[in-house]
Design a protein around this motif. Structure first.
Motif, PDB file in Angstrom:
ATOM      1  N   ARG A  29       1.054  -1.099  -0.070  1.00 23.95           N
ATOM      2  CA  ARG A  29       0.073  -0.070  -0.025  1.00 23.95           C
ATOM      3  C   ARG A  29       0.778   1.114   0.057  1.00 23.95           C
ATOM      4  O   ARG A  29       1.936   1.124   0.142  1.00 23.95           O
ATOM      5  CB  ARG A  29      -0.859  -0.060   1.185  1.00 23.95           C
ATOM      6  CG  ARG A  29      -1.488  -1.305   1.480  1.00 23.95           C
ATOM      7  CD  ARG A  29      -2.816  -1.667   0.396  1.00 23.95           C
ATOM      8  NE  ARG A  29      -3.443  -2.662   0.817  1.00 23.95           N
ATOM      9  CZ  ARG A  29      -4.205  -3.058  -0.102  1.00 23.95           C
ATOM     10  NH1 ARG A  29      -4.752  -2.341  -1.402  1.00 23.95           N
ATOM     11  NH2 ARG A  29      -4.798  -4.390   0.051  1.00 23.95           N
ATOM     12  N   ARG A  31       0.514   5.626   1.598  1.00 21.74           N
ATOM     13  CA  ARG A  31      -0.122   6.575   2.436  1.00 21.74           C
ATOM     14  C   ARG A  31      -1.360   7.358   1.405  1.00 21.74           C
ATOM     15  O   ARG A  31      -2.316   7.755   2.137  1.00 21.74           O
ATOM     16  CB  ARG A  31       0.861   7.583   2.905  1.00 21.74           C
ATOM     17  CG  ARG A  31       1.404   7.276   4.269  1.00 21.74           C
ATOM     18  CD  ARG A  31       2.479   8.304   4.587  1.00 21.74           C
ATOM     19  NE  ARG A  31       3.008   7.687   5.778  1.00 21.74           N
ATOM     20  CZ  ARG A  31       4.085   8.411   6.321  1.00 21.74           C
ATOM     21  NH1 ARG A  31       4.512   9.452   5.917  1.00 21.74           N
ATOM     22  NH2 ARG A  31       4.842   7.894   7.395  1.00 21.74           N
ATOM     23  N   LEU A  34      -4.093   5.091   1.472  1.00 17.35           N
ATOM     24  CA  LEU A  34      -4.880   5.034   2.679  1.00 17.35           C
ATOM     25  C   LEU A  34      -5.820   6.281   2.692  1.00 17.35           C
ATOM     26  O   LEU A  34      -6.870   6.305   3.153  1.00 17.35           O
ATOM     27  CB  LEU A  34      -3.984   4.946   3.913  1.00 17.35           C
ATOM     28  CG  LEU A  34      -3.452   3.596   4.380  1.00 17.35           C
ATOM     29  CD1 LEU A  34      -2.682   2.616   3.490  1.00 17.35           C
ATOM     30  CD2 LEU A  34      -2.650   3.706   5.820  1.00 17.35           C
ATOM     31  N   VAL A  52      -8.882   3.392  11.781  1.00 14.47           N
ATOM     32  CA  VAL A  52      -7.810   2.323  11.054  1.00 14.47           C
ATOM     33  C   VAL A  52      -8.366   1.346  10.730  1.00 14.47           C
ATOM     34  O   VAL A  52      -7.989   0.501   9.618  1.00 14.47           O
ATOM     35  CB  VAL A  52      -6.560   2.066  12.115  1.00 14.47           C
ATOM     36  CG1 VAL A  52      -5.566   1.366  11.366  1.00 14.47           C
ATOM     37  CG2 VAL A  52      -5.690   3.491  12.481  1.00 14.47           C
ATOM     38  N   VAL A  55     -10.739   1.620   7.834  1.00 14.50           N
ATOM     39  CA  VAL A  55      -9.869   2.249   6.588  1.00 14.50           C
ATOM     40  C   VAL A  55      -9.212   0.624   6.093  1.00 14.50           C
ATOM     41  O   VAL A  55      -9.162   0.382   4.758  1.00 14.50           O
ATOM     42  CB  VAL A  55      -8.742   3.211   6.502  1.00 14.50           C
ATOM     43  CG1 VAL A  55      -7.756   3.281   5.578  1.00 14.50           C
ATOM     44  CG2 VAL A  55      -9.295   4.447   7.026  1.00 14.50           C
ATOM     45  N   ALA A  56      -8.620   0.084   6.761  1.00 11.92           N
ATOM     46  CA  ALA A  56      -8.443  -1.492   6.614  1.00 11.92           C
ATOM     47  C   ALA A  56      -9.150  -2.413   5.756  1.00 11.92           C
ATOM     48  O   ALA A  56      -9.008  -2.983   4.790  1.00 11.92           O
ATOM     49  CB  ALA A  56      -7.690  -1.947   7.679  1.00 11.92           C
ATOM     50  N   LEU A  59      -9.868  -1.270   2.430  1.00 13.23           N
ATOM     51  CA  LEU A  59      -8.659  -1.581   1.483  1.00 13.23           C
ATOM     52  C   LEU A  59      -8.341  -3.070   1.401  1.00 13.23           C
ATOM     53  O   LEU A  59      -7.728  -3.754   0.495  1.00 13.23           O
ATOM     54  CB  LEU A  59      -7.358  -1.140   2.083  1.00 13.23           C
ATOM     55  CG  LEU A  59      -7.192   0.522   1.946  1.00 13.23           C
ATOM     56  CD1 LEU A  59      -6.025   1.069   2.681  1.00 13.23           C
ATOM     57  CD2 LEU A  59      -7.086   0.748   0.322  1.00 13.23           C
ATOM     58  N   LEU A  66      -1.614  -1.586   8.404  1.00 15.70           N
ATOM     59  CA  LEU A  66      -1.499   0.016   8.200  1.00 15.70           C
ATOM     60  C   LEU A  66      -0.605   0.432   9.217  1.00 15.70           C
ATOM     61  O   LEU A  66      -0.125   1.745   8.851  1.00 15.70           O
ATOM     62  CB  LEU A  66      -2.980   0.413   8.249  1.00 15.70           C
ATOM     63  CG  LEU A  66      -3.963  -0.011   7.313  1.00 15.70           C
ATOM     64  CD1 LEU A  66      -5.384   0.752   7.443  1.00 15.70           C
ATOM     65  CD2 LEU A  66      -3.703  -0.472   5.973  1.00 15.70           C
ATOM     66  N   TYR A  69       2.393   2.209   7.928  1.00 16.70           N
ATOM     67  CA  TYR A  69       2.376   3.314   7.216  1.00 16.70           C
ATOM     68  C   TYR A  69       1.966   4.739   8.103  1.00 16.70           C
ATOM     69  O   TYR A  69       2.351   5.729   7.856  1.00 16.70           O
ATOM     70  CB  TYR A  69       1.606   3.483   5.991  1.00 16.70           C
ATOM     71  CG  TYR A  69       1.744   2.285   5.288  1.00 16.70           C
ATOM     72  CD1 TYR A  69       2.387   2.308   4.111  1.00 16.70           C
ATOM     73  CD2 TYR A  69       1.136   0.993   5.432  1.00 16.70           C
ATOM     74  CE1 TYR A  69       2.866   1.199   3.307  1.00 16.70           C
ATOM     75  CE2 TYR A  69       1.318  -0.170   4.632  1.00 16.70           C
ATOM     76  CZ  TYR A  69       1.970   0.194   3.453  1.00 16.70           C
ATOM     77  OH  TYR A  69       2.230  -1.181   2.786  1.00 16.70           O
ATOM     78  N   LEU A  76      -4.274   9.385  10.196  1.00 20.39           N
ATOM     79  CA  LEU A  76      -5.332   9.610   9.030  1.00 20.39           C
ATOM     80  C   LEU A  76      -5.943  11.160   9.144  1.00 20.39           C
ATOM     81  O   LEU A  76      -6.036  11.566   7.809  1.00 20.39           O
ATOM     82  CB  LEU A  76      -6.178   8.776   9.516  1.00 20.39           C
ATOM     83  CG  LEU A  76      -5.902   7.228   8.947  1.00 20.39           C
ATOM     84  CD1 LEU A  76      -7.068   6.322   9.405  1.00 20.39           C
ATOM     85  CD2 LEU A  76      -5.655   6.821   7.795  1.00 20.39           C
TER      86      LEU A  76
END
Length: 240
Positions: A29, A31, A34, A52, A55-56, A59, A66, A69, A76
């Motif tokens: 991945r 940033r 993300l 987090v 968002v994971a 993705l 994550l 990053y 975030l």
């Protein structure tokens, strides 16, 4: 200090850390990915939809991956805020009229706030600035260059303008939603108080308000911002 010789680790902003940690497998991945995923979630469900873990999930990976990053949700928010700040057009050449240039910049900022309503929910931090935020600040300072004001006064004016833009955009976004029962009760209370006659100046100020057609939101925004800037930048308004 929790033990002899142990010093609390100072936080390091996401901008001052490498794109990803040195350990672990090859990066899958970035940033930027993300950030785009977090913005999609926030655009759809507000800032509460961003974590987090969420968002994971967006993705299709696990939360632990994550952390190569980012350090957490604050990262975030920094990445998201900076990314959408980059949507504000800074290619417009200043005219040399500080008020007019900052009003125009504010109108372009308004468009971004309305496009990303979650932006008004981001906790206010005076120094929440990333690379694009620094570009925005530099542009605003450039608009103020014709004025013989100390740097501190210029920064104060820009900070006040930023807070005003956020407040006006928040109010505009709320006006587009159906009022809650509490908001309806508050409006009824204000109307009753005005009719009671115990606050004549309030009654006068509200007179004819209900009969007035809905105001043009961009025009109201521009008028309020222009008035505020005219006062903030007036001669003699500089910091002591």
């Amino acid at each position: 200090m929790t033990g002899e010789g142990r010093v609390a680790e100072e936080p390091v902003l996401v901008w001052d850390r490498p794109e990803r940690g040195a350990r672990g497998p090859a990066p899958e991945r970035s940033r930027a990915q993300l950030t785009r995923a977090a913005i999609r979630l926030a655009d759809a469900g507000g800032l509460a939809a961003v974590s987090v873990r969420q968002v994971a999930g967006e993705l299709g990976t696990g939360p632990a991956s994550l952390y190569r990053y980012i350090a957490g949700r604050d990262d975030l928010l920094d990445l998201m805020t900076d990314a959408v700040t980059g949507e504000i057009d800074l290619t417009v050449a200043p005219t040399g009229d500080p008020v007019a240039d900052l009003v125009a910049l504010s109108l372009r900022s308004r468009e971004v706030h309305l496009r990303h309503p979650w932006l008004v929910e981001v906790p206010s931090e005076a120094l929440r600035l990333g690379p694009r935020g620094l570009d925005h600040l530099e542009y605003a300072l450039g608009a103020l260059a014709p004025l013989q004001l100390p740097g501190r006064s210029k920064l104060e004016a820009i900070a006040a303008l930023s807070a005003l833009v956020t407040m006006l955009c928040r109010a505009e976004l709320q006006s587009h939603r159906s009022p809650t029962a509490r908001q309806a009760a508050q409006a009824a209370y204000l109307s009753t108080a005005a009719r009671a006659g115990e606050h004549p100046l309030l009654t006068q100020a509200l007179a004819g308000r209900e009969a007035t057609p809905p105001a043009d939101a961009p025009a109201v925004f521009e008028r309020v911002v222009r008035r505020a800037l005219t006062g903030l930048l007036a001669p003699g308004s500089e910091s002591p």
